[in-house]
Write a protein that holds these residues in place. Sequence first.
Motif, PDB file in Angstrom:
ATOM      1  N   GLU A 157      -5.511   1.704  -8.164  1.00 37.58           N
ATOM      2  CA  GLU A 157      -5.327   3.107  -7.829  1.00 37.58           C
ATOM      3  C   GLU A 157      -6.674   3.691  -7.397  1.00 37.58           C
ATOM      4  OE1 GLU A 157      -2.739   5.044 -10.956  1.00 37.58           O
ATOM      5  OE2 GLU A 157      -3.006   3.046 -11.840  1.00 37.58           O
ATOM      6  N   GLU A 158      -6.785   3.970  -6.106  1.00 42.83           N
ATOM      7  CA  GLU A 158      -8.049   4.494  -5.598  1.00 42.83           C
ATOM      8  C   GLU A 158      -8.356   5.837  -6.247  1.00 42.83           C
ATOM      9  OE1 GLU A 158      -8.042   4.712  -1.378  1.00 42.83           O
ATOM     10  OE2 GLU A 158      -8.016   2.531  -1.083  1.00 42.83           O
ATOM     11  N   THR A 159      -9.580   5.984  -6.719  1.00 40.75           N
ATOM     12  CA  THR A 159     -10.018   7.219  -7.351  1.00 40.75           C
ATOM     13  C   THR A 159     -11.526   7.306  -7.205  1.00 40.75           C
ATOM     14  OG1 THR A 159     -10.031   8.497  -9.400  1.00 40.75           O
ATOM     15  CG2 THR A 159     -10.276   6.121  -9.608  1.00 40.75           C
ATOM     16  N   ARG A 192       0.853  -1.201   0.000  1.00 41.87           N
ATOM     17  CA  ARG A 192       0.000   0.000   0.000  1.00 41.87           C
ATOM     18  C   ARG A 192       0.882   1.242   0.000  1.00 41.87           C
ATOM     19  NH1 ARG A 192      -5.363   1.385   2.285  1.00 41.87           N
ATOM     20  NH2 ARG A 192      -5.361   3.631   2.760  1.00 41.87           N
ATOM     21  N   VAL A 200      -2.371  -3.730  -9.757  1.00 37.03           N
ATOM     22  CA  VAL A 200      -2.274  -2.390  -9.193  1.00 37.03           C
ATOM     23  C   VAL A 200      -3.669  -1.777  -9.164  1.00 37.03           C
ATOM     24  CG1 VAL A 200      -1.255  -0.095  -9.409  1.00 37.03           C
ATOM     25  CG2 VAL A 200       0.078  -2.129 -10.056  1.00 37.03           C
ATOM     26  N   VAL A 243      -2.716   3.716  -3.301  1.00 36.55           N
ATOM     27  CA  VAL A 243      -2.444   2.768  -4.383  1.00 36.55           C
ATOM     28  C   VAL A 243      -2.111   1.428  -3.737  1.00 36.55           C
ATOM     29  CG1 VAL A 243      -1.046   2.220  -6.408  1.00 36.55           C
ATOM     30  CG2 VAL A 243      -1.526   4.608  -5.830  1.00 36.55           C
TER      31      VAL A 243
END
Length: 481
Positions: free
Chosen positions: A342-344, A313, A340, A321
């Motif tokens: 990627e928080e969005t 993390r 992977v 991420v």
Amino acid sequence: MKPQTLACTLALCGGLGLSGLALANDLPFQPLPEGKLYKQEDRHYTPFDLVIGVDKNTYQTQTVAGQLKRVYYKLPSSYLASHAVNNYKAQIEKLGGTILFECQEKACGDDHKLSKQIAPLSDIPKKTPALLTTKLTLAKKQLYLSVYGANWHNGAGLQLDIIEVIDEPLDLLATNQAYLTSEVSQSEFKDRGNKDTQGSKDHPMIARLPGAFIQKYQQQGYAQTLVFDGVEQGQHKIKTLEGKVTDIGYKLPRGYSEYEVDANYKAALEKLGFVRGFHCQGLACGKTDLIERRIKTLISIGFDENQYYSLYRLDRPDGAVHAMVFITGYHGGLWGEIKVVEETKLVDDRVVIDLEGLKDKIAQQGHVALDGLLFKFDSDQMLPEADEVITTLATYLKSHPKQHFYVVGHTDDQGKQGYNKGLSEQRAKAVVATLTQSHGINKAQLSPMGVGEYVPVANNLDEAGRQRNRRVELVLRSDMQ
């Protein structure tokens, strides 16, 4: 008379010269008349346990070491085991040998246990055994001999074990001084990027290991994906992550070890600031096939004891991420997967079609692209943001029950044409099924079709264009109005 001279007069000894017991066939005795060689084994150097006593079916042994020859002869039923062994005893005594132990029949203890102790090259005969263990000291060598015979209803067998005593030869190997004084050289792997699956690429954050190529690839702008962050009694603690998902399955050169691949990913991710959370190795990770089934990994071929799994993390102001690293393999292959996430924020304004816009498009052009009707990568499963488009479409269809439509699925040109056509048709059928089953639309009003990649509305050379081409359209039918 010297033993060497006496040996030359023996009826059972042939081809003997001044070199002592070096005979034809490299054995000290020729076989008994009618004896047939069945099997022979040679050992360059080995310890051997000679039987030197028996007490209540327990055998006392003396270990001697040297060059070993094991010879097994088959004899006809006319031979008693004791008679065959006694012939060897008579000749060994003439050579000045020392009797270390001898026994016949019941005096040898349990015949099955004795056979197991001697371990002859054929273990069929076991009855009425006879055993002789001797030592011969000659001018140039020292020998130990074990002679074991046994009968069965169809014949007899004789096992001859000859140990020529030598020091263990420890000078057989030569060393390569040039290698020992040179620096360690790392293995080099040929680039195999030309084998990458079509449309795939490395994540821009982390490069591949040399020699790897992408065997499986998935990328979604916003999706849910599964990982696990614990294992208890074979059960995985499943966790759902959301965001932009890039999942890459690499085929790796077998020259790497699983440990080396895991260590390289750990070093690379930690340089980027990632912190490793849960990790496991081997059987502690659970079964590989269960991992594939439960979190939908791209790789699955490998032994359970070879696998490595880690979750990383990286916290940042605009969203964390996550990186999942999974490695597994067996003696013939090695695979590594990095996922992977990627928080969005979910882009929830993609539904650009409303009820009035839908009416206008149908009236003016006879068809409309259902913008915002998005699917999971390489799947006919719709993403959650497609719900609003389906609801708008259902409202229109209910208000125009006499109109009939084709629901047409399209894809980009990534992948094989036949597969794309099939996928586009599956997506069209999924839309029709949702409208009819969940919103009560008459089945006769809709006809699903798939045309694959053949009717693009944008350039397939970039991701933005390919995304526009991955669409579903509603086409008004004039033949059924």
